[in-house]
Motif scaffolding. Structure first.
Motif, PDB file in Angstrom:
ATOM      1  N   ASP A 102       0.853  -1.186   0.000  1.00 25.03           N
ATOM      2  CA  ASP A 102       0.000   0.000   0.000  1.00 25.03           C
ATOM      3  C   ASP A 102       0.891   1.238   0.000  1.00 25.03           C
ATOM      4  N   LYS A 103       0.970   1.905  -1.140  1.00 27.35           N
ATOM      5  CA  LYS A 103       1.862   3.061  -1.278  1.00 27.35           C
ATOM      6  C   LYS A 103       1.405   4.266  -0.468  1.00 27.35           C
ATOM      7  N   SER A 104       0.192   4.217   0.081  1.00 25.61           N
ATOM      8  CA  SER A 104      -0.259   5.333   0.910  1.00 25.61           C
ATOM      9  C   SER A 104       0.360   5.270   2.310  1.00 25.61           C
ATOM     10  N   LEU A 105       0.931   4.117   2.659  1.00 23.31           N
ATOM     11  CA  LEU A 105       1.593   3.972   3.955  1.00 23.31           C
ATOM     12  C   LEU A 105       3.024   4.494   3.862  1.00 23.31           C
ATOM     13  N   LEU A 106       3.489   5.078   4.946  1.00 22.52           N
ATOM     14  CA  LEU A 106       4.851   5.585   4.988  1.00 22.52           C
ATOM     15  C   LEU A 106       5.850   4.444   4.828  1.00 22.52           C
ATOM     16  N   GLU A 107       6.981   4.754   4.237  1.00 25.12           N
ATOM     17  CA  GLU A 107       8.025   3.748   4.104  1.00 25.12           C
ATOM     18  C   GLU A 107       8.601   3.399   5.481  1.00 25.12           C
ATOM     19  N   THR A 108       8.830   4.420   6.304  1.00 28.30           N
ATOM     20  CA  THR A 108       9.358   4.211   7.646  1.00 28.30           C
ATOM     21  C   THR A 108       8.412   4.859   8.647  1.00 28.30           C
ATOM     22  N   GLU A 109       8.067   4.107   9.664  1.00 31.61           N
ATOM     23  CA  GLU A 109       7.154   4.601  10.699  1.00 31.61           C
ATOM     24  C   GLU A 109       7.757   4.281  12.066  1.00 31.61           C
ATOM     25  N   TYR A 110       7.586   5.215  12.986  1.00 32.75           N
ATOM     26  CA  TYR A 110       8.136   5.058  14.336  1.00 32.75           C
ATOM     27  C   TYR A 110       7.007   5.075  15.356  1.00 32.75           C
ATOM     28  N   ARG A 111       7.119   4.180  16.345  1.00 33.54           N
ATOM     29  CA  ARG A 111       6.139   4.103  17.430  1.00 33.54           C
ATOM     30  C   ARG A 111       6.865   3.760  18.724  1.00 33.54           C
ATOM     31  N   THR A 112       6.291   4.194  19.816  1.00 31.33           N
ATOM     32  CA  THR A 112       6.728   3.737  21.125  1.00 31.33           C
ATOM     33  C   THR A 112       5.557   3.838  22.084  1.00 31.33           C
ATOM     34  N   ASN A 113       5.481   2.888  22.973  1.00 30.91           N
ATOM     35  CA  ASN A 113       4.416   2.872  23.972  1.00 30.91           C
ATOM     36  C   ASN A 113       3.035   3.005  23.330  1.00 30.91           C
ATOM     37  N   GLY A 114       2.880   2.382  22.154  1.00 28.23           N
ATOM     38  CA  GLY A 114       1.591   2.389  21.467  1.00 28.23           C
ATOM     39  C   GLY A 114       1.248   3.666  20.731  1.00 28.23           C
ATOM     40  N   LYS A 115       2.191   4.625  20.686  1.00 21.40           N
ATOM     41  CA  LYS A 115       1.908   5.907  20.038  1.00 21.40           C
ATOM     42  C   LYS A 115       2.833   6.113  18.846  1.00 21.40           C
ATOM     43  N   ARG A 116       2.259   6.636  17.776  1.00 17.30           N
ATOM     44  CA  ARG A 116       3.036   6.942  16.582  1.00 17.30           C
ATOM     45  C   ARG A 116       3.829   8.224  16.809  1.00 17.30           C
ATOM     46  N   LEU A 117       5.078   8.227  16.366  1.00 20.02           N
ATOM     47  CA  LEU A 117       5.940   9.395  16.506  1.00 20.02           C
ATOM     48  C   LEU A 117       6.171  10.039  15.145  1.00 20.02           C
ATOM     49  N   ASN A 118       6.210  11.354  15.121  1.00 16.68           N
ATOM     50  CA  ASN A 118       6.597  12.030  13.889  1.00 16.68           C
ATOM     51  C   ASN A 118       8.128  12.054  13.817  1.00 16.68           C
ATOM     52  N   GLN A 119       8.671  12.591  12.738  1.00 10.67           N
ATOM     53  CA  GLN A 119      10.131  12.596  12.543  1.00 10.67           C
ATOM     54  C   GLN A 119      10.847  13.306  13.686  1.00 10.67           C
ATOM     55  N   GLN A 120      10.314  14.424  14.111  1.00  9.68           N
ATOM     56  CA  GLN A 120      10.952  15.204  15.177  1.00  9.68           C
ATOM     57  C   GLN A 120      10.960  14.412  16.492  1.00  9.68           C
ATOM     58  N   GLN A 121       9.862  13.760  16.805  1.00  8.64           N
ATOM     59  CA  GLN A 121       9.783  12.956  18.024  1.00  8.64           C
ATOM     60  C   GLN A 121      10.720  11.754  17.957  1.00  8.64           C
ATOM     61  N   ALA A 122      10.794  11.117  16.785  1.00  4.75           N
ATOM     62  CA  ALA A 122      11.705   9.978  16.610  1.00  4.75           C
ATOM     63  C   ALA A 122      13.152  10.445  16.766  1.00  4.75           C
ATOM     64  N   ALA A 123      13.476  11.605  16.224  1.00  7.03           N
ATOM     65  CA  ALA A 123      14.827  12.157  16.352  1.00  7.03           C
ATOM     66  C   ALA A 123      15.164  12.417  17.816  1.00  7.03           C
ATOM     67  N   LEU A 124      14.225  12.953  18.559  1.00  7.87           N
ATOM     68  CA  LEU A 124      14.427  13.218  19.983  1.00  7.87           C
ATOM     69  C   LEU A 124      14.639  11.914  20.754  1.00  7.87           C
ATOM     70  N   TYR A 125      13.829  10.903  20.448  1.00  8.58           N
ATOM     71  CA  TYR A 125      13.961   9.591  21.095  1.00  8.58           C
ATOM     72  C   TYR A 125      15.371   9.043  20.844  1.00  8.58           C
ATOM     73  N   LEU A 126      15.782   9.032  19.578  1.00 15.16           N
ATOM     74  CA  LEU A 126      17.085   8.470  19.230  1.00 15.16           C
ATOM     75  C   LEU A 126      18.238   9.265  19.830  1.00 15.16           C
ATOM     76  N   SER A 127      18.061  10.578  19.952  1.00 16.97           N
ATOM     77  CA  SER A 127      19.134  11.401  20.523  1.00 16.97           C
ATOM     78  C   SER A 127      19.413  11.022  21.975  1.00 16.97           C
ATOM     79  N   ALA A 128      18.413  10.491  22.678  1.00 12.53           N
ATOM     80  CA  ALA A 128      18.615  10.049  24.060  1.00 12.53           C
ATOM     81  C   ALA A 128      19.597   8.877  24.124  1.00 12.53           C
ATOM     82  N   PHE A 129      19.817   8.213  22.985  1.00 15.87           N
ATOM     83  CA  PHE A 129      20.738   7.084  22.913  1.00 15.87           C
ATOM     84  C   PHE A 129      21.968   7.416  22.071  1.00 15.87           C
TER      85      PHE A 129
END
Length: 112
Positions: free
Chosen positions: A60-87
Motif C-alpha cells: 500500500d503506497k499510501s503507507l509511509l516507508e518508515t514509521e516510528y512508534r513507542t508505547n503504542g503511540k506513533r511518533l513524527n520525525q521530530q519525536q523519533a529524532a528526539l527519542y534516538l538522541s537520548a541514545f
C-alpha cells in the motif's frame, strides 16, 4: 539521562520499514515476503537494546516507508529524532544505516 538497557518492549522504539517489492526486481512480488522475513532476522540485533524492528512488504503506497512508534503511540520525525538522541543517535544517520543495511541484504538475497 541514563536508561537501564535493554528497555522493556513497550518502551522500545518500534521501527516499521516497508520494503517495495520492486526493489527485488521484476518478480519481486514473488519474493518480498521471504525477503522481509530474512531482513527482519538480519537487523534484529541492530540497536536491539532500545529498538524493535518490523520489516514488512509495502503493498500500500499510501503507507509511509518508515514509521516510528513507542508505547503504542506513533511518533513524527521530530519525536523519533528526539527519542534516538537520548541514545546518542541521529535520525539521519540511523535511517541511512538502515538503508545501507537493507541494500546489502537485497544484494545478498538476490545473489549479487
Amino acid at each position: 539521562m541514563e536508561y537501564d538497557l535493554p528497555l522493556p518492549l513497550y518502551k522500545k522504539l518500534t521501527v516499521t520499514f516497508r520494503v517495495e517489492p520492486g526493489c527485488l526486481g521484476p518478480d519481486g512480488a514473488d519474493h518480498i515476503v521471504g525477503f522481509c522475513k530474512h531482513a527482519k532476522q538480519a537487523v534484529a540485533g541492530l540497536d536491539s537494546d532500545f529498538v524493535r524492528w518490523v520489516i514488512t512488504p509495502r503493498f500500500d503506497k499510501s503507507l509511509l516507508e518508515t514509521e516510528y512508534r513507542t508505547n503504542g503511540k506513533r511518533l513524527n520525525q521530530q519525536q523519533a529524532a528526539l527519542y534516538l538522541s537520548a541514545f546518542g543517535k541521529s535520525l539521519d544517520d540511523f535511517e541511512e544505516h538502515l538503508q545501507d543495511k537493507l541494500s546489502e541484504l537485497i544484494d545478498t538475497y538476490l545473489g549479487r
